[in-house]
Scaffold this motif. Structure first.
Motif, PDB file in Angstrom:
ATOM      1  N   UNK A  62       0.355  -3.156   7.929  1.00 28.99           N
ATOM      2  CA  UNK A  62       1.368  -2.169   8.082  1.00 28.99           C
ATOM      3  C   UNK A  62       2.505  -2.240   6.810  1.00 28.99           C
ATOM      4  N   UNK A  63       3.429  -3.396   6.823  1.00 33.43           N
ATOM      5  CA  UNK A  63       4.217  -3.717   5.926  1.00 33.43           C
ATOM      6  C   UNK A  63       3.632  -3.656   4.227  1.00 33.43           C
ATOM      7  N   UNK A  64       2.517  -4.454   4.155  1.00 33.23           N
ATOM      8  CA  UNK A  64       1.757  -4.387   3.138  1.00 33.23           C
ATOM      9  C   UNK A  64       1.421  -2.879   2.460  1.00 33.23           C
ATOM     10  N   UNK A  65       0.937  -2.178   3.299  1.00 31.70           N
ATOM     11  CA  UNK A  65       0.539  -0.894   2.981  1.00 31.70           C
ATOM     12  C   UNK A  65       1.868  -0.098   2.577  1.00 31.70           C
ATOM     13  N   UNK A 104      -4.520  -8.329   3.352  1.00 29.55           N
ATOM     14  CA  UNK A 104      -4.393  -9.593   2.717  1.00 29.55           C
ATOM     15  C   UNK A 104      -3.026 -10.114   2.280  1.00 29.55           C
ATOM     16  N   UNK A 105      -2.846 -11.286   2.504  1.00 25.40           N
ATOM     17  CA  UNK A 105      -1.618 -11.960   2.109  1.00 25.40           C
ATOM     18  C   UNK A 105      -1.021 -11.534   0.709  1.00 25.40           C
ATOM     19  N   UNK A 106      -2.003 -11.315  -0.219  1.00 27.22           N
ATOM     20  CA  UNK A 106      -1.883 -11.096  -1.624  1.00 27.22           C
ATOM     21  C   UNK A 106      -1.587  -9.449  -1.860  1.00 27.22           C
ATOM     22  N   UNK A 107      -1.615  -8.692  -0.786  1.00 31.50           N
ATOM     23  CA  UNK A 107      -1.652  -7.328  -0.781  1.00 31.50           C
ATOM     24  C   UNK A 107       0.109  -6.949  -0.829  1.00 31.50           C
ATOM     25  N   UNK A 108       0.371  -5.590  -0.933  1.00 31.23           N
ATOM     26  CA  UNK A 108       1.790  -5.137  -0.875  1.00 31.23           C
ATOM     27  C   UNK A 108       2.107  -4.782  -2.034  1.00 31.23           C
ATOM     28  N   UNK A 109       3.607  -5.231  -2.154  1.00 33.81           N
ATOM     29  CA  UNK A 109       4.282  -4.544  -3.604  1.00 33.81           C
ATOM     30  C   UNK A 109       3.363  -5.325  -4.861  1.00 33.81           C
ATOM     31  N   UNK A 110       3.201  -4.229  -5.630  1.00 36.05           N
ATOM     32  CA  UNK A 110       2.321  -4.669  -6.878  1.00 36.05           C
ATOM     33  C   UNK A 110       1.082  -4.396  -6.969  1.00 36.05           C
ATOM     34  N   UNK A 111       0.257  -3.905  -5.484  1.00 38.24           N
ATOM     35  CA  UNK A 111      -1.053  -3.930  -5.556  1.00 38.24           C
ATOM     36  C   UNK A 111      -1.515  -2.719  -6.547  1.00 38.24           C
ATOM     37  N   UNK A 112      -2.653  -2.716  -6.988  1.00 33.90           N
ATOM     38  CA  UNK A 112      -3.163  -1.865  -8.011  1.00 33.90           C
ATOM     39  C   UNK A 112      -3.510  -0.599  -6.946  1.00 33.90           C
TER      40      UNK A 112
END
Length: 148
Positions: free
Chosen positions: A75-78, A101-109
């Motif tokens: 939820x935080x990453x989204x 994913x841990x790699x998700x969140x700010x900066x995601x495409x």
């Protein structure tokens, strides 16, 4: 004549040494950039073509092909990845790396894709990964693309 032979032999040895050094550096660079994953998941391009194209494009632009499962932070990453990205009628905002994913969140495409493709793909991936605990590193490979 003897000095010429010695100089020639020395030049050959130096050349061989330089060649070996360059080859070793290339091999170590290749090894360092290889993907480390616990699971390789082949994503079905034919079933979810819009999502597959977005994943392929995002990875090509530098996003990670590896997803470290981190469902508790989804939820935080989204929220972080979609902040400032307006909704568009008739489309979903697809994120890569995914919010789970841990790699998700700010900066995601982010890409706008049809809801049917996006939600079908999300459900398919969730079903494939449900047996794996958080912390599992999953490499996503698109259809006929080889693992990198």
């Amino acid at each position: 004549m003897r000095i010429k032979r010695i100089l020639f032999t020395l030049a050959v040895l130096i050349g061989i040494g330089l060649f070996s050094l360059l080859t070793e550096q290339q091999n170590s660079q290749t090894t360092n950039t290889s993907v480390q994953a616990d699971v390789v998941l082949t994503f079905p391009r034919e079933r979810y073509p819009e999502t597959a194209e977005h994943i392929r494009s995002a990875i090509e632009k530098g996003q990670s092909a590896v997803c470290t499962l981190d469902r508790k932070s989804a939820d935080k990453h989204r929220e972080d990845s979609l902040r400032g990205i307006p909704t568009k009628r008739g489309y979903d905002r697809d994120e890569w790396p995914m919010a789970m994913c841990k790699e998700g969140g700010k900066g995601a495409d982010i890409a706008y894709i049809s809801p049917a493709d996006n939600r079908g793909a999300g459900s398919w991936i969730a079903n494939q990964l449900e047996k794996y605990p958080d912390g599992t590193r999953v490499q996503i490979v698109i259809g006929d693309q080889p693992a990198r």
